[in-house]
Enzyme design. Structure first.
Site, PDB file in Angstrom:
ATOM      1  CG  ASN A 134       5.916   5.905   7.429  1.00 21.75           C
ATOM      2  OD1 ASN A 134       4.886   5.739   8.320  1.00 21.75           O
ATOM      3  ND2 ASN A 134       5.888   7.003   6.623  1.00 21.75           N
ATOM      4  CB  THR A 185       1.826  -9.768 -18.072  1.00 21.94           C
ATOM      5  OG1 THR A 185       0.535 -10.040 -19.088  1.00 21.94           O
ATOM      6  CG2 THR A 185       2.921 -10.507 -18.303  1.00 21.94           C
ATOM      7  N   GLY A 238       3.928  -1.400  -1.631  1.00 20.33           N
ATOM      8  CA  GLY A 238       3.172  -1.591  -0.355  1.00 20.33           C
ATOM      9  C   GLY A 238       1.802  -0.873  -0.295  1.00 20.33           C
ATOM     10  CB  SER A 239       0.285   2.153  -1.791  1.00 18.91           C
ATOM     11  OG  SER A 239       1.187   3.085  -0.859  1.00 18.91           O
ATOM     12  CD  GLN A 279      10.095   2.511   6.278  1.00 21.19           C
ATOM     13  OE1 GLN A 279      11.152   2.432   6.640  1.00 21.19           O
ATOM     14  NE2 GLN A 279       9.579   3.219   5.510  1.00 21.19           N
ATOM     15  CB  CYS A 292       3.456   9.221   0.771  1.00 23.79           C
ATOM     16  SG  CYS A 292       4.089   7.512   0.523  1.00 23.79           S
ATOM     17  CB  SER A 333       7.661  -2.142  -0.533  1.00 23.55           C
ATOM     18  OG  SER A 333       7.763  -1.571  -1.537  1.00 23.55           O
ATOM     19  CB  SER A 334      10.938  -4.530  -4.210  1.00 21.44           C
ATOM     20  OG  SER A 334      12.058  -4.413  -5.120  1.00 21.44           O
ATOM     21  CG  HIS A 335      10.706   1.229  -3.007  1.00 21.06           C
ATOM     22  ND1 HIS A 335      10.983   2.696  -2.620  1.00 21.06           N
ATOM     23  CD2 HIS A 335       9.454   1.226  -2.823  1.00 21.06           C
ATOM     24  CE1 HIS A 335      10.026   3.156  -1.861  1.00 21.06           C
ATOM     25  NE2 HIS A 335       9.037   2.389  -2.017  1.00 21.06           N
TER      26      HIS A 335
END
Length: 391
Positions: A151, A237, A71-72, A179, A325, A199-201
């Site tokens: 968030n 990559t 995300g960042s 979020q 963060c 974002s994935s996590h």
């Protein structure tokens, strides 16, 4: 000791189905997607399949989805890339005072380059004034960046109306949806979003993977120069295993979205109601209904948030005082200050965020633990002692 995780807004565990989807790309399907041999082309097909999956979940086409490291990175690319690429049009950007630091710190960096930034205030529930937004637009305004869901306090903005205002004035609209993605319905076309960070996590996928949606026709600088990856815009990559995990997590989230929202909203309301009704001098932060389905943000008077977190951790409950963060900071949350809370109340904040593995028993245990811990901490507070003495 019972262990209960209530910090899903910081990160989520990787689901087994996600891990299973990733594993082959560490071993037999390990090829570089830029290679022309069979190993590379197998990886390339997997990459483009993942891109199509994620595009479908946000109502767009695959060529508008660019994979990033999270995300960042997506936020940085969106703001710096658009503002630098559109200098000929203007140098003005509009955001809010309570964005994630991925946006706020990027804005500060842009100001050092000579760009102008307007920081809109929010109301006591964390929502912007649409009238103030429109009034802030000038002939030099290039971009608006306003987060979808905050968030820390979980408030959701009126994204569709913001998108309509931006489109009306021919201003580019970016939203940090880290979020929101996987937790609410998102259709970038219907909402008139031009760029969106995800974002994935945050959705039970692996860390270190994200994406930036860039609407066709948006003028933006490349993020990383080098190879031809991500259609020449972000060299390097690709993390195929991580991307495949992200796509699987997105697919699962999209398939179960209605049930996810309904279940989490019920647990959230049970948790918030239980805390507010059982603990005096407590405040529920954020919009009462237009909010993240799994976010409960509360402030308690006469105690420090850090002491509260440590005491809850001793009881097996993992929560936070705000954004992960900034967890090392002793300063009160900029988000809570932005909604008008005084320092002494903002210092007593607690964010509990629930998810797919949270149960009703977890919620009830947390309510009782919070009630007990807050009472214990207040008994050591001279300020609270004065309150009791005045009764």
């Amino acid at each position: 000791m019972k262990k209960i995780y209530m910090d899903y807004s910081a990160t989520t565990p990787v689901k087994q189905e996600v891990l299973d989807a990733m594993m082959p790309y560490f071993t037999e399907n390990f090829g570089n997607a830029s290679s022309i041999h069979a190993f590379g082309q197998d990886a390339k097909r997997a990459l483009e399949s993942a891109r199509s999956t994620i595009a479908k979940t946000m109502g767009t086409t695959p060529e508008t989805v660019y994979f990033t490291a999270g995300g960042s990175e997506s936020d940085n690319w969106a703001l710096k890339g658009v503002m630098r690429a559109n200098k000929a049009k203007g140098n003005h950007l509009i955001t809010t005072t309570f964005e994630h630091h991925g946006i706020l710190h990027t804005c500060k960096a842009l100001e050092k380059e000579g760009f102008e930034v307007t920081y809109l205030e929010v109301d006591a529930q964390g929502r912007i004034s649409l009238e103030a937004l429109e009034a802030a637009i000038t002939e030099k305004t290039v971009m608006i960046s306003i987060m979808f869901i905050n968030n820390e306090i979980g408030t959701m903005q009126d994204i569709k109306s913001i998108g309509e205002i931006a489109r009306k004035h021919k201003v580019i609209f970016h939203t940090d949806a880290v979020q929101a993605y996987g937790n609410v319905h998102i259709d970038v076309e219907a909402l008139k979003i031009d760029l969106m960070s995800i974002s994935s996590h945050k959705i039970y996928g692996p860390k270190g993977v994200g994406a930036l949606y860039i609407r066709k026709g948006i003028k933006i600088q490349n993020l990383i120069e080098g190879g031809a990856q991500e259609r020449n815009r972000r060299a390097g990559t690709e993390n195929i295993a991580g991307i495949m995990g992200f796509a699987k997590a997105a697919e699962l989230a999209d398939a179960n979205l209605e049930e996810h929202i309904e279940r989490l909203s019920a647990l959230r309301d049970r948790l918030a109601k239980g805390i507010i009704e059982s603990v005096d001098y407590s405040r529920y932060n954020g919009h009462p209904t237009e909010r993240h389905p799994g976010n409960v943000s509360v402030c308690f008077e006469f105690i420090e948030g850090e002491a509260l977190l440590l005491s809850l951790n001793a009881k097996g409950i993992a929560g936070s005082s705000g954004s992960a963060c900034t967890s090392g900071s002793l300063d009160p949350s900029h988000v809570l200050l932005a909604i008008g809370l005084p320092h002494e109340i903002a210092h007593g904040s607690l964010r509990l965020s629930i998810g797919d593995f949270t149960t009703e028993e977890d919620v009830d245990y947390a309510i009782e633990a919070i009630k007990e811990v807050v009472h214990k901490l207040r008994m050591m507070s001279p300020l609270y002692d004065r309150v009791l003495g005045g009764k």
